[in-house]
Design a protein around this motif. Structure first.
Motif, short mmCIF file in Angstrom:
data_model
loop_
_atom_site.label_atom_id
_atom_site.label_comp_id
_atom_site.label_asym_id
_atom_site.label_seq_id
_atom_site.Cartn_x
_atom_site.Cartn_y
_atom_site.Cartn_z
N MET A 31 -20.25 -26.78 33.77
CA MET A 31 -20.81 -25.45 33.62
C MET A 31 -21.26 -24.84 34.95
O MET A 31 -22.15 -24.01 34.98
N GLU A 32 -20.65 -25.29 36.03
CA GLU A 32 -21.04 -24.75 37.33
C GLU A 32 -20.70 -23.25 37.45
O GLU A 32 -21.34 -22.51 38.15
N HIS A 33 -19.65 -22.85 36.70
CA HIS A 33 -19.21 -21.46 36.85
C HIS A 33 -19.49 -20.68 35.60
O HIS A 33 -18.96 -20.98 34.53
N LEU A 34 -20.29 -19.68 35.73
CA LEU A 34 -20.63 -18.83 34.60
C LEU A 34 -20.19 -17.40 34.92
O LEU A 34 -19.99 -17.05 36.08
N GLU A 35 -20.11 -16.61 33.86
CA GLU A 35 -19.91 -15.18 34.08
C GLU A 35 -21.15 -14.48 33.53
O GLU A 35 -21.58 -14.74 32.39
N LEU A 36 -21.76 -13.62 34.36
CA LEU A 36 -22.91 -12.86 33.90
C LEU A 36 -22.49 -11.43 33.60
O LEU A 36 -21.64 -10.87 34.30
N ALA A 37 -23.11 -10.86 32.56
CA ALA A 37 -22.92 -9.44 32.25
C ALA A 37 -24.30 -8.80 32.30
O ALA A 37 -25.23 -9.29 31.66
N ILE A 38 -24.42 -7.73 33.09
CA ILE A 38 -25.71 -7.06 33.25
C ILE A 38 -25.58 -5.65 32.68
O ILE A 38 -24.96 -4.79 33.33
N PRO A 39 -26.12 -5.37 31.49
CA PRO A 39 -26.07 -3.99 31.01
C PRO A 39 -26.98 -3.10 31.86
O PRO A 39 -28.02 -3.55 32.33
N THR A 40 -26.56 -1.86 32.06
CA THR A 40 -27.38 -0.91 32.83
C THR A 40 -27.46 0.41 32.05
O THR A 40 -26.64 0.66 31.17
N LEU A 41 -28.39 1.25 32.44
CA LEU A 41 -28.36 2.62 31.94
C LEU A 41 -27.11 3.27 32.52
O LEU A 41 -26.69 2.93 33.64
N PHE A 42 -26.51 4.22 31.76
CA PHE A 42 -25.31 4.88 32.27
C PHE A 42 -25.63 5.59 33.58
O PHE A 42 -26.67 6.24 33.68
N GLY A 43 -24.78 5.42 34.56
CA GLY A 43 -25.01 6.06 35.86
C GLY A 43 -25.57 5.10 36.89
O GLY A 43 -25.55 5.40 38.07
N LEU A 44 -26.08 3.96 36.46
CA LEU A 44 -26.69 3.03 37.41
C LEU A 44 -25.80 1.83 37.74
O LEU A 44 -26.21 0.92 38.45
N GLU A 45 -24.56 1.81 37.20
CA GLU A 45 -23.70 0.64 37.38
C GLU A 45 -23.44 0.33 38.85
O GLU A 45 -23.51 -0.84 39.27
#
Ligand SMILES: C[S@@+](CC[C@H](N)C(=O)[O-])C[C@H]1O[C@@H](n2cnc3c(N)ncnc32)[C@H](O)[C@@H]1O
Length: 381
Positions: free
Chosen positions: A1-15
């Motif tokens: 499990m050394e490699h993960l993928e993260l997903a960070i939700p943001t408010l629209f416009g802040l990506e």
């Protein structure tokens, strides 16, 4: 499990801003999408991301995505994921999620299928018929979009905008992540005088102070993944040490004013909770008589829109008066002002040099950016 993928939700416009923050933290394969940013990470990055991000809403571990056109495919796809690598035998694992443009559209039914599939997998791996769910919280999230299911674990808990300094029950406060984004977009670096003449509970000025001294916004709160076995406890200590080492001591000129004495009292108490009371001054003041002698400075502010606090007409009178006050300032002052009011520029009396679309919750707004007046003339010449 050394490699993960993260997903960070943001408010629209802040990506884009959030993607830049992740790159500055040294994360790789950073990709900004609509409403979220993805990146590659190691488990030890989970504390760093949670502690440091100013503009992301939460950090999710993406466990997998697969086609899910019907309940069977959803069940089998979820059961095929390696849940036992992440969740211990006593994990509490509530499920929430949403469906969009998909054959599977009944959220409660999908929720219960996901729950059953995870329980089936963990039960088989741990040799348990009944999972106790008495341990730490592993909030599962699913999203089913265009018949593709994605499964996540929420490392954050209460959203990252909850820095832990803000009093409850304030009228129309700005989300801390959006306030931080406005300060970042104004290019404030801690050098110029900084003012918010409609400061309310003080969020923008407090975020400016945190940015000026480079203080990680998550140092005063806790996160779900602090209790997770696959994120080493030492990584939280190291991330906190690393963040504190990056803090500067310095003198800053940060000011917030509001016409309402109650708001000013709340702003002062919030600044104290955030540990920046020595960096920010709050005063009762009418923005219509805002004036400064200093040759330059930055105003970042969020006046009433005429939607929630006061009527449209009153908001227009306010913009007109504040426009006059702004024009009487020395040429080196810049302004970044957030409003959803469609007539803002007309009533303020000057078109913005640039505009940026942002969302304050579900409310579509513009950040109106006014540069230095000297600089604008230079550009025209
Ligand atoms: C949308 S709120 C600001 C919220 C703030 N950004 C926060 O995070 O809490 C607008 C604020 O403008 C203040 N206000 C209205 N008229 C004003 C005036 N003439 N001068 C200064 N403040 C005023 C209101 O009292 C209110 O607190």
């Amino acid at each position: 499990m050394e490699h993960l993928e993260l997903a960070i939700p943001t408010l629209f416009g802040l990506e884009g801003l959030c993607a830049d923050e992740l790159r500055r933290l040294g994360l790789s394969d950073v990709r900004a999408e609509n409403g979220r940013v993805l990146c590659a990470a190691r488990p030890a990055d989970i504390p760093r991301v949670n502690l440091n991000l100013r503009t992301g809403e939460r950090a999710l571990v993406l466990l997998g995505s697969f086609p899910a056109g019907d309940f069977d495919a959803l069940f089998e796809g979820v059961r095929a994921l390696p849940w036992e690598d992440f969740l211990p035998r006593d994990a509490a694992f509530p499920v929430k999620g949403h469906c969009l443009n998909s054959a599977l559209h009944a959220v409660p039914a999908c929720q219960s299928i996901v729950k059953k599939a995870v329980a089936a997998r963990l039960g088989a791996k741990y040799g348990l018929e009944q999972l106790p769910e008495t341990g730490s919280l592993y909030q599962i999230q699913f999203a089913i979009m265009k018949d593709t299911a994605s499964l996540y674990l929420d490392t954050t808990g209460a959203g990252l905008h909850k820095r832990g300094y803000r009093a409850v029950g304030v009228v129309a406060p700005l989300r801390e992540t959006l306030a931080a984004a406005m300060v970042m977009l104004s290019k404030y670096r801690g050098r110029d005088p900084f003012c918010d003449p409609f400061c309310g509970s003080g969020t923008i000025a407090i975020e400016a102070a945190l940015i000026a001294k480079n203080r990680a916004p998550g140092l005063d709160r806790s996160f779900s993944a602090q209790k997770w076995g696959f994120v080493p406890a030492s990584a939280w200590m190291e991330a906190a040490d690393e963040a504190m080492d990056k803090e500067f001591d310095g003198e800053y000129d940060i000011w917030g004013g509001d016409i309402d004495p109650k708001a000013v009292a709340i702003a002062r108490s919030n600044a104290e909770k955030a540990g920046v009371e020595d960096l920010v001054r709050f005063e009762v003041a009418d923005a219509l008589s805002f004036h400064r002698e200093a040759p330059y400075g930055k105003i970042v502010t969020n006046p009433p829109y005429g939607e929630r606090i006061m009527e449209k007409k009153e908001a227009e009178d306010l913009y007109r008066g504040f426009g006059k006050a702004f024009r009487s300032l020395p040429d080196g002052w810049t302004l970044s002002l957030l409003s959803s009011h469609t007539e803002f520029e007309r009533t303020f009396g000057r078109n913005a040099d640039r505009k940026r679309k942002l969302y304050n919750g579900m409310l579509k707004c513009d950040l109106f950016l006014y540069g230095k007046r000297g600089a604008q003339h230079e550009k025209k010449r």
